[in-house]
Design a protein around this motif. Structure first.
Motif, PDB file in Angstrom:
ATOM      1  N   THR A 142      52.043   6.393 -50.511  1.00  0.00           N
ATOM      2  CA  THR A 142      51.957   7.785 -50.055  1.00  0.00           C
ATOM      3  C   THR A 142      50.863   7.876 -49.010  1.00  0.00           C
ATOM      4  O   THR A 142      49.997   6.998 -48.925  1.00  0.00           O
ATOM      5  CB  THR A 142      51.691   8.740 -51.234  1.00  0.00           C
TER       6      THR A 142
ATOM      7  N   ALA B 225      61.326  10.130 -50.400  1.00  0.00           N
ATOM      8  CA  ALA B 225      62.438  10.811 -51.067  1.00  0.00           C
ATOM      9  C   ALA B 225      62.724  10.221 -52.448  1.00  0.00           C
ATOM     10  O   ALA B 225      63.176  10.916 -53.352  1.00  0.00           O
ATOM     11  CB  ALA B 225      63.687  10.737 -50.196  1.00  0.00           C
ATOM     12  N   MET B 226      62.471   8.917 -52.614  1.00  0.00           N
ATOM     13  CA  MET B 226      62.738   8.263 -53.901  1.00  0.00           C
ATOM     14  C   MET B 226      61.687   8.604 -54.956  1.00  0.00           C
ATOM     15  O   MET B 226      61.967   8.578 -56.155  1.00  0.00           O
ATOM     16  CB  MET B 226      62.807   6.746 -53.719  1.00  0.00           C
ATOM     17  N   THR B 227      60.469   8.889 -54.512  1.00  0.00           N
ATOM     18  CA  THR B 227      59.352   9.069 -55.455  1.00  0.00           C
ATOM     19  C   THR B 227      58.845  10.500 -55.548  1.00  0.00           C
ATOM     20  O   THR B 227      58.177  10.860 -56.517  1.00  0.00           O
ATOM     21  CB  THR B 227      58.170   8.184 -55.047  1.00  0.00           C
ATOM     22  N   GLY B 228      59.135  11.317 -54.536  1.00  0.00           N
ATOM     23  CA  GLY B 228      58.589  12.663 -54.508  1.00  0.00           C
ATOM     24  C   GLY B 228      57.166  12.724 -53.999  1.00  0.00           C
ATOM     25  O   GLY B 228      56.567  13.800 -53.959  1.00  0.00           O
ATOM     26  N   LYS B 229      56.606  11.588 -53.589  1.00  0.00           N
ATOM     27  CA  LYS B 229      55.250  11.545 -53.036  1.00  0.00           C
ATOM     28  C   LYS B 229      55.340  11.569 -51.518  1.00  0.00           C
ATOM     29  O   LYS B 229      55.939  10.676 -50.918  1.00  0.00           O
ATOM     30  CB  LYS B 229      54.510  10.286 -53.496  1.00  0.00           C
TER      31      LYS B 229
ATOM     32  N   CYS C 211      65.583  17.052 -49.820  1.00  0.00           N
ATOM     33  CA  CYS C 211      64.173  16.944 -49.426  1.00  0.00           C
ATOM     34  C   CYS C 211      63.871  17.930 -48.292  1.00  0.00           C
ATOM     35  O   CYS C 211      64.762  18.415 -47.607  1.00  0.00           O
ATOM     36  CB  CYS C 211      63.849  15.532 -48.950  1.00  0.00           C
TER      37      CYS C 211
ATOM     38  N   ARG D 216      61.530  15.147 -53.900  1.00  0.00           N
ATOM     39  CA  ARG D 216      62.341  14.017 -54.341  1.00  0.00           C
ATOM     40  C   ARG D 216      63.820  14.307 -54.124  1.00  0.00           C
ATOM     41  O   ARG D 216      64.301  15.411 -54.418  1.00  0.00           O
ATOM     42  CB  ARG D 216      62.073  13.736 -55.816  1.00  0.00           C
TER      43      ARG D 216
ATOM     44  N   SER E 149      67.646  14.658 -54.756  1.00  0.00           N
ATOM     45  CA  SER E 149      68.337  14.972 -56.007  1.00  0.00           C
ATOM     46  C   SER E 149      69.849  15.084 -55.862  1.00  0.00           C
ATOM     47  O   SER E 149      70.558  15.164 -56.872  1.00  0.00           O
ATOM     48  CB  SER E 149      67.794  16.300 -56.560  1.00  0.00           C
TER      49      SER E 149
ATOM     50  N   SER F 277      68.382   5.913 -56.659  1.00  0.00           N
ATOM     51  CA  SER F 277      67.381   6.790 -57.269  1.00  0.00           C
ATOM     52  C   SER F 277      67.917   8.171 -57.610  1.00  0.00           C
ATOM     53  O   SER F 277      67.221   8.982 -58.213  1.00  0.00           O
ATOM     54  CB  SER F 277      66.176   6.941 -56.326  1.00  0.00           C
TER      55      SER F 277
ATOM     56  N   GLY G 191      68.776   6.582 -61.301  1.00  0.00           N
ATOM     57  CA  GLY G 191      67.352   6.817 -61.140  1.00  0.00           C
ATOM     58  C   GLY G 191      66.485   5.665 -61.602  1.00  0.00           C
ATOM     59  O   GLY G 191      65.275   5.663 -61.382  1.00  0.00           O
TER      60      GLY G 191
END
Length: 422
Positions: free
Chosen positions: A10, A245-249, A276, A290, A292, A315, A363
């Motif tokens: 990040t 996008a995969m981690t939300g960070k 996102c 993230r 979805s 994910s 995921g």
């Protein structure tokens, strides 16, 4: 090999120069009527291959302190093209070399000798060039003559780009696409770069009665440029966007052009469609939130994005679809099979239907060893898949990353990821 854990990157990272843009700018500079300086913050094996090949055709090319100085040289009696494993270098420079040299030795390594060169070779033969054999290594003899060229549009847009770049040296040419042109954005990137260096390409779009064509006038001449800036690379920026996008960070990538004509800018819309937020601040882009929603992507105009999008699909819960991927079978690997195998090896669910790929994401992946089949884009995908893997991911042939992004693992670790050589 490298071992990658699920430590999350990040923060903020500078974009690397666009390889596709750099190839074209270096070539235009080498063909110019005066020297050029090109601003290039980093290089790679593929860009090095183009610079080496331009030297082999008589140009003086020096890369120093993030600047490439290109001084056009006199045409050599015998030239040399050394693309190593760079398909772009080979396909762009074949017609260019034949337009300025009477005799050219062409080498190639890895899978490159087996990647398709037709119908470009046949068109070059019809316009004055002979080949010692039909796949490299070979020797080309005879000058390429201008005129009318016909080309199918569903093998490689690089055939069109190479002939367009060669056209000013052979007193003009018209290249007509006999089928719909795929990856047309790469031809737009070529014509835009040519215009930056003083050569205008007349584009006639396809219609019900007219085939798409590109024309370069007989009196066109490339002109040197000073402090020419290479854009940030959308193909490699996609890695960081997908990681976010995969981690939300969130990850911010600096030095990007929102209005770029690079084909892989389409990854922006993929991010948005997946749920996102994509936020611009000047030349900086940030991906927040993230992903979805499953991905449904047409690969015709962005085939190089499949590997990283496949990681993203793993994910996201549900089935993602990637259609029209036939040309992916002609890349550094058969990328459709290679991506499917990588997903399976790391514990994901995937199926192939003809030239389409479907990934059922949960995921979570198991991790383990994945084979990158000496393909830099598979290295990127495997690294991303480690982010959602229960166990570390060991990437075979991870050294292939130097083809396009030599400092990738250093940058990954700089942002907090964990990738170590083994």
């Amino acid at each position: 090999m490298h071992s990658v854990t699920n430590a999350i990157p990040t923060g903020t990272i500078a974009s690397i120069p666009a390889k596709a843009h750099a190839h074209r700018a270096l070539i235009c500079a080498a063909l110019g009527s005066s020297p050029s300086t090109i601003l290039l913050s980093r290089t790679s094996k593929d860009i090095d291959a183009t610079m080496d090949s331009l030297r082999g055709l008589g140009a003086h090319v020096v890369f120093e302190n993030k600047v490439v100085t290109v001084t056009p040289g006199p045409a050599l009696a015998k030239g040399k093209v050394v693309p190593h494993e760079s398909g772009t270098t080979l396909r762009l420079l074949l017609p260019i070399a034949a337009s300025i040299c009477n005799n050219v030795d062409v080498d190639a390594k890895g899978r490159l000798p087996d990647r398709p060169l037709e119908p470009m070779l046949s068109e070059m033969k019809a316009h004055g060039v002979t080949f010692s054999q039909d796949k490299p290594p070979f020797t080309m003899t005879g000058r390429l003559q201008g005129g009318n060229f016909s080309m199918v549009g569903d093998v490689s847009s690089q055939f069109f780009s190479g002939l367009l770049l060669a056209a000013p040296q052979c007193e003009g040419a018209t290249i007509t696409s006999t089928t719909p042109l795929q990856s047309s954005d790469y031809v737009t990137l070529t014509t835009t770069t040519m215009a930056d260096f003083g050569v205008t390409v007349d584009h006639t779009p396809a219609s019900d009665t007219v085939r798409e064509s590109f024309t370069v006038a007989a009196n066109a001449t490339f002109k040197g440029q000073n402090h020419y800036q290479i854009e940030g690379d959308w193909s490699n920026t996609a890695i960081w966007m997908v990681a976010a996008a995969m981690t939300g960070k969130p990850i911010t990538i600096t030095g990007m052009n929102k209005n770029s004509v690079q084909a892989d800018r389409r990854i922006m819309q993929v991010m948005i469609d997946a749920g996102c937020d994509v936020v611009w601040d000047g030349m900086n882009i940030t991906v927040i939130g993230r992903a979805s929603k499953p991905i449904h992507a047409d690969l015709e105009q962005m085939p190089d994005m499949l590997p990283v999008m496949a990681a993203l699909a793993c994910s996201i819960s549900g089935e993602s679809s990637f259609i029209k991927g036939a040309r992916l079978r002609l890349k550094e690997s058969d990328r459709l099979i290679a991506v499917a195998n990588l997903v399976r090896d790391l514990g994901g669910t995937v199926r192939e239907e003809g030239d389409d790929l479907y990934i059922i994401g949960s995921g979570i992946l198991k991790g383990g060893q994945g084979d990158c089949v000496n393909d830099h884009r598979l290295v990127m995908a495997g690294t991303l898949m480690a982010l959602i893997s229960e166990n570390p991911v060991t990437l075979k042939d991870s050294e292939a990353i130097t083809k396009s992004y030599p400092d990738f693992f250093e940058d990954w670790n700089l942002l907090g990821g964990n990738a170590q050589p083994v």
